[in-house]
Scaffold this motif. Structure first.
Motif, PDB file in Angstrom:
ATOM      1  N   GLN A 114      21.555 -47.410   4.113  1.00 35.77           N
ATOM      2  CA  GLN A 114      21.645 -47.780   3.006  1.00 35.77           C
ATOM      3  C   GLN A 114      19.892 -47.257   2.315  1.00 35.77           C
ATOM      4  OE1 GLN A 114      23.084 -51.658   3.058  1.00 35.77           O
ATOM      5  NE2 GLN A 114      25.806 -51.231   2.320  1.00 35.77           N
ATOM      6  N   LEU A 115      19.457 -48.147   2.835  1.00 37.70           N
ATOM      7  CA  LEU A 115      17.986 -47.777   2.446  1.00 37.70           C
ATOM      8  C   LEU A 115      17.716 -46.671   2.417  1.00 37.70           C
ATOM      9  CD1 LEU A 115      15.535 -49.276   1.961  1.00 37.70           C
ATOM     10  CD2 LEU A 115      14.001 -49.042   4.317  1.00 37.70           C
ATOM     11  N   LEU A 116      17.724 -45.290   3.366  1.00 38.24           N
ATOM     12  CA  LEU A 116      17.622 -43.844   3.077  1.00 38.24           C
ATOM     13  C   LEU A 116      18.475 -43.340   2.441  1.00 38.24           C
ATOM     14  CD1 LEU A 116      17.535 -43.945   6.993  1.00 38.24           C
ATOM     15  CD2 LEU A 116      15.949 -43.694   6.066  1.00 38.24           C
ATOM     16  N   GLU A 117      19.792 -44.113   1.890  1.00 40.71           N
ATOM     17  CA  GLU A 117      20.741 -43.215   0.613  1.00 40.71           C
ATOM     18  C   GLU A 117      20.115 -43.248  -0.444  1.00 40.71           C
ATOM     19  OE1 GLU A 117      24.471 -44.211   2.068  1.00 40.71           O
ATOM     20  OE2 GLU A 117      24.161 -42.560   3.991  1.00 40.71           O
ATOM     21  N   GLY A 118      19.264 -45.002  -0.753  1.00 40.22           N
ATOM     22  CA  GLY A 118      18.835 -45.250  -1.693  1.00 40.22           C
ATOM     23  C   GLY A 118      19.610 -46.105  -2.708  1.00 40.22           C
ATOM     24  N   LYS A 119      20.893 -47.166  -1.439  1.00 33.02           N
ATOM     25  CA  LYS A 119      21.580 -48.181  -2.442  1.00 33.02           C
ATOM     26  C   LYS A 119      20.943 -49.283  -2.886  1.00 33.02           C
ATOM     27  CE  LYS A 119      25.509 -45.808  -0.077  1.00 33.02           C
ATOM     28  NZ  LYS A 119      26.395 -45.377   0.917  1.00 33.02           N
ATOM     29  N   LEU A 120      19.531 -49.214  -2.418  1.00 30.02           N
ATOM     30  CA  LEU A 120      19.715 -50.277  -2.097  1.00 30.02           C
ATOM     31  C   LEU A 120      17.640 -50.361  -2.722  1.00 30.02           C
ATOM     32  CD1 LEU A 120      18.551 -51.712   1.555  1.00 30.02           C
ATOM     33  CD2 LEU A 120      20.349 -52.052  -0.362  1.00 30.02           C
ATOM     34  N   ASP A 121      17.862 -49.637  -4.125  1.00 35.03           N
ATOM     35  CA  ASP A 121      16.959 -49.393  -4.669  1.00 35.03           C
ATOM     36  C   ASP A 121      16.845 -50.191  -5.772  1.00 35.03           C
ATOM     37  OD1 ASP A 121      16.495 -47.057  -3.447  1.00 35.03           O
ATOM     38  OD2 ASP A 121      16.766 -45.753  -4.832  1.00 35.03           O
ATOM     39  N   LYS A 122      18.159 -50.938  -6.558  1.00 32.39           N
ATOM     40  CA  LYS A 122      18.066 -51.591  -7.414  1.00 32.39           C
ATOM     41  C   LYS A 122      17.572 -52.908  -7.145  1.00 32.39           C
ATOM     42  CE  LYS A 122      20.763 -49.034 -10.780  1.00 32.39           C
ATOM     43  NZ  LYS A 122      22.145 -48.982 -11.272  1.00 32.39           N
ATOM     44  N   ARG A 123      18.021 -53.928  -5.456  1.00 29.66           N
ATOM     45  CA  ARG A 123      17.226 -55.037  -5.001  1.00 29.66           C
ATOM     46  C   ARG A 123      16.062 -55.421  -5.325  1.00 29.66           C
ATOM     47  NH1 ARG A 123      20.191 -55.706   0.546  1.00 29.66           N
ATOM     48  NH2 ARG A 123      18.792 -58.133  -0.005  1.00 29.66           N
ATOM     49  N   SER A 124      15.734 -56.201  -5.406  1.00 34.48           N
ATOM     50  CA  SER A 124      14.376 -56.738  -5.515  1.00 34.48           C
ATOM     51  C   SER A 124      14.091 -57.656  -4.083  1.00 34.48           C
ATOM     52  CB  SER A 124      14.192 -57.933  -6.736  1.00 34.48           C
ATOM     53  OG  SER A 124      14.526 -57.093  -8.018  1.00 34.48           O
ATOM     54  N   VAL A 125      12.576 -58.183  -3.647  1.00 30.77           N
ATOM     55  CA  VAL A 125      12.530 -58.201  -2.641  1.00 30.77           C
ATOM     56  C   VAL A 125      10.905 -58.591  -3.141  1.00 30.77           C
ATOM     57  CG1 VAL A 125      11.223 -55.939  -1.486  1.00 30.77           C
ATOM     58  CG2 VAL A 125      11.909 -58.250  -0.143  1.00 30.77           C
ATOM     59  N   ASP A 126      10.941 -60.561  -2.271  1.00 27.96           N
ATOM     60  CA  ASP A 126       9.516 -60.421  -1.469  1.00 27.96           C
ATOM     61  C   ASP A 126       8.470 -60.186  -1.261  1.00 27.96           C
ATOM     62  OD1 ASP A 126       9.872 -62.486  -4.560  1.00 27.96           O
ATOM     63  OD2 ASP A 126      11.316 -63.194  -3.225  1.00 27.96           O
ATOM     64  N   ILE A 127       7.471 -59.867  -1.441  1.00 28.40           N
ATOM     65  CA  ILE A 127       6.990 -59.340  -0.258  1.00 28.40           C
ATOM     66  C   ILE A 127       4.788 -59.518  -0.687  1.00 28.40           C
ATOM     67  CG2 ILE A 127       7.538 -56.849  -0.026  1.00 28.40           C
ATOM     68  CD1 ILE A 127       5.385 -55.836  -1.706  1.00 28.40           C
ATOM     69  N   ASP A 128       4.291 -59.735   0.248  1.00 24.61           N
ATOM     70  CA  ASP A 128       2.814 -60.814   0.224  1.00 24.61           C
ATOM     71  C   ASP A 128       2.241 -59.343   0.484  1.00 24.61           C
ATOM     72  OD1 ASP A 128       3.288 -63.377   0.914  1.00 24.61           O
ATOM     73  OD2 ASP A 128       3.655 -62.593   3.693  1.00 24.61           O
ATOM     74  N   VAL A 129       1.217 -59.930  -1.112  1.00 20.50           N
ATOM     75  CA  VAL A 129       0.282 -58.724  -1.204  1.00 20.50           C
ATOM     76  C   VAL A 129      -1.240 -58.476  -1.087  1.00 20.50           C
ATOM     77  CG1 VAL A 129      -0.989 -56.979  -3.679  1.00 20.50           C
ATOM     78  CG2 VAL A 129       1.782 -57.484  -3.065  1.00 20.50           C
ATOM     79  N   THR A 130      -2.137 -58.014  -0.302  1.00 24.02           N
ATOM     80  CA  THR A 130      -3.473 -58.698  -0.138  1.00 24.02           C
ATOM     81  C   THR A 130      -3.981 -58.004  -1.301  1.00 24.02           C
ATOM     82  OG1 THR A 130      -3.735 -57.983   2.049  1.00 24.02           O
ATOM     83  CG2 THR A 130      -5.302 -58.514   1.020  1.00 24.02           C
ATOM     84  N   SER A 131      -5.127 -59.904  -1.807  1.00 18.86           N
ATOM     85  CA  SER A 131      -5.860 -59.359  -3.078  1.00 18.86           C
ATOM     86  C   SER A 131      -7.135 -59.992  -2.628  1.00 18.86           C
ATOM     87  CB  SER A 131      -4.969 -60.560  -4.382  1.00 18.86           C
ATOM     88  OG  SER A 131      -5.518 -61.484  -3.913  1.00 18.86           O
ATOM     89  N   HIS A 132      -8.012 -58.833  -3.518  1.00 21.21           N
ATOM     90  CA  HIS A 132      -9.686 -59.154  -3.193  1.00 21.21           C
ATOM     91  C   HIS A 132      -9.963 -59.678  -4.334  1.00 21.21           C
ATOM     92  CE1 HIS A 132      -8.889 -56.855   1.008  1.00 21.21           C
ATOM     93  NE2 HIS A 132      -8.280 -56.242  -0.039  1.00 21.21           N
ATOM     94  N   ARG A 133     -10.874 -60.555  -4.170  1.00 23.13           N
ATOM     95  CA  ARG A 133     -11.780 -61.405  -5.805  1.00 23.13           C
ATOM     96  C   ARG A 133     -12.464 -61.445  -5.172  1.00 23.13           C
ATOM     97  NH1 ARG A 133      -7.549 -64.401 -10.266  1.00 23.13           N
ATOM     98  NH2 ARG A 133      -5.852 -63.706  -9.651  1.00 23.13           N
ATOM     99  N   PHE A 134     -13.584 -60.656  -6.109  1.00 18.17           N
ATOM    100  CA  PHE A 134     -14.993 -60.567  -5.878  1.00 18.17           C
ATOM    101  C   PHE A 134     -15.919 -61.387  -6.968  1.00 18.17           C
ATOM    102  CE2 PHE A 134     -13.392 -57.773  -2.922  1.00 18.17           C
ATOM    103  CZ  PHE A 134     -13.429 -58.368  -1.666  1.00 18.17           C
ATOM    104  N   PRO A 135     -16.909 -61.597  -6.828  1.00 21.86           N
ATOM    105  CA  PRO A 135     -17.472 -62.092  -8.611  1.00 21.86           C
ATOM    106  C   PRO A 135     -18.429 -60.801  -8.792  1.00 21.86           C
ATOM    107  CG  PRO A 135     -19.364 -63.186  -6.441  1.00 21.86           C
ATOM    108  CD  PRO A 135     -17.920 -62.276  -5.664  1.00 21.86           C
TER     109      PRO A 135
END
Length: 457
Positions: A175-196
């Motif tokens: 389903q993922l390859l066929e694009g059938k899941l394109d409208k679904r949402s998912v929570d992912i961990d995104v790395t954030s860099h905060r520097f002075p």
């Protein structure tokens, strides 16, 4: 140097290079010939064996000619052909070491940054398939219900429940390859860099320190992750980028990038005539002879400190260009003149050249405007007489006001098509012919009024 790049350079003979340049640049045959020879010599040097290779220095070129005749375009197209690290800098932006402004070594640091980005992109394309597969598996782990993941991790392989869970995973993957899941949402961990944010004002290339501050803080402060809700395609892109970064050996990338800079790097120094002339008699020579003396060791060959280590400039090809309206090449300091042994004078453009520039190049202006109008459903057709009239007017305006070369064509074309471009979405006609009469009706009054043409065209 990379074998693929050497093979690519081998296939580019001087005649082929000139033929490629002819697709975009009208005239200036002598300049094209000289840069084609310089490019071929890059490959020839790489083929020389033994210690002699290091002794073969590039023949740096200085192009002399009025603005808008193709100096910058020649250098830019040359870099695209060679797939070599290339940057364009303006000599007037640099100041002498010790004063506020960019120091000349920054051109080498910028070139190295560009080269690293080029090599990294190439490596990403090579491992894209592998990174995509790993990213898909990670995304499936996020999409699968927790009960299914638990069964997959705890049950033995021959267990019937495990087989069902694997089947569910395969179904989800399809389903993922066929694009059938394109409208679904998912929570992912995104790395954030905060520097002075640290702004540094100091001489002699300390702008490099500003860049390295981020590296220093990244070592001191651990990166943080934060949850983000994104669509499945967005999540796949983020995860793929993360996996690609893990698969790429940055030490290898940097090593290859530095080699490319040292062996095939090109720096185009525009407006070199702006730093030519007599030494200032009233105070420090911040932006003229002082800058020339700072540029000299880089062109001669030196080691420049970058955040990737030392970079040698001995074999970097320098192409300088200037209009030399108020000065002449002989006004440059003798040592710098000697480092640009090849001098090419570019010719001023004629009205017949303007006609060719409008029609012949692959990116010709009338082709660009026709393509833009096509998006509005309008067929824009330029008759031969109309094109010749546009060229004639552009040449006329150049001769009466400031001569800005082929750039004048863009000004004239914009004024000519102003109303059409503005009214295009609601324009009643779907076929427009640009004739000599049409051009004269719109532009004749402006051209005849010198004061008006000075400000409008």
């Amino acid at each position: 140097m990379n074998k693929e790049i050497l093979k690519e350079l081998e296939s580019l003979t001087p005649k082929q290079i000139v033929a490629e340049l002819d697709k975009y640049i009208i005239g200036q045959d002598e300049a094209k010939k000289m840069v084609a020879i310089a490019m071929r010599n890059r490959w020839r040097r790489q083929m020389v064996e033994g210690e002699l290779r290091e002794e073969i220095m590039p023949n740096n070129i200085i192009m002399i000619g009025p603005t808008g005749v193709g100096k910058t375009e020649i250098a830019r197209r040359l870099a695209n052909l060679a797939n070599a690290p290339f940057i364009k800098v303006e000599a007037s932006k640099f100041t002498e070491i010790g004063y506020v402004g960019r120091d000349v070594e920054s051109m080498v640091r910028d070139l190295t940054d560009l080269s690293v980005s080029m090599v990294k992109k190439e490596r990403q394309e090579i491992i894209a398939g592998k990174a995509r597969k790993v990213a898909e598996e990670r995304l499936l782990d996020l999409l699968l219900p927790s009960s299914v993941k638990k069964k997959l991790s705890h049950l033995p392989e021959n267990d019937e429940s495990s087989d069902k869970s694997l089947l569910a995973r395969k179904k989800l993957h399809k389903q993922l390859l066929e694009g059938k899941l394109d409208k679904r949402s998912v929570d992912i961990d995104v790395t954030s860099h905060r520097f002075p944010v640290v702004e540094i004002f100091s001489p002699m290339g300390m702008e490099e320190l500003g860049v390295n501050m981020q590296d220093m803080f990244s070592g001191m402060m651990p990166s943080k992750t934060k949850k983000r809700r994104v669509t499945v395609p967005e999540a796949l892109d983020v995860l793929e980028a993360e996996e690609a970064n893990k698969l790429i050996d940055m030490e290898e990338v940097i090593g290859e990038a530095v080699k490319r800079v040292e062996n095939s790097g090109m720096i185009f120094v525009d407006e070199i005539d702006k730093i030519a002339g007599e030494k200032s008699k009233t105070g420090p020579d911040v932006s003229r002879e002082g800058v020339q003396r700072d540029i000299l060791p880089i062109v001669e060959g030196t080691n420049v400190m970058t955040k990737y280590g030392l970079v040698k400039t001995d074999h970097v090809l320098f192409i300088a260009a200037g209009a030399f309206h108020m000065s002449k090449p002989a006004d440059l300091i003798p040592e710098l003149q000697g480092r640009f042994p090849i001098r090419v004078e570019l010719n001023a453009l004629k009205d017949t050249d303007f006609t060719r520039i409008l029609t012949e190049p692959e990116n010709a202006l009338i082709k660009q405007y026709a393509a833009l109008m096509k998006t509005e459903g309008i067929d824009l057709f330029f008759e031969k007489s109309g094109v010749e009239e546009i060229a004639k007017i552009a040449f006329e305006v150049n001769s009466k006001t400031e001569n800005i070369g082929a750039r004048r064509l863009q000004t004239v074309m914009t004024k000519l098509l102003e109303n059409i471009l503005y009214e295009a979405p609601d324009y009643p006609k779907k076929k427009i012919r640009i004739t000599k009469k049409f051009v004269r009706e719109i532009l004749d009054g402006i051209v005849k009024d010198k004061d008006l043409s000075r400000y409008i065209l």
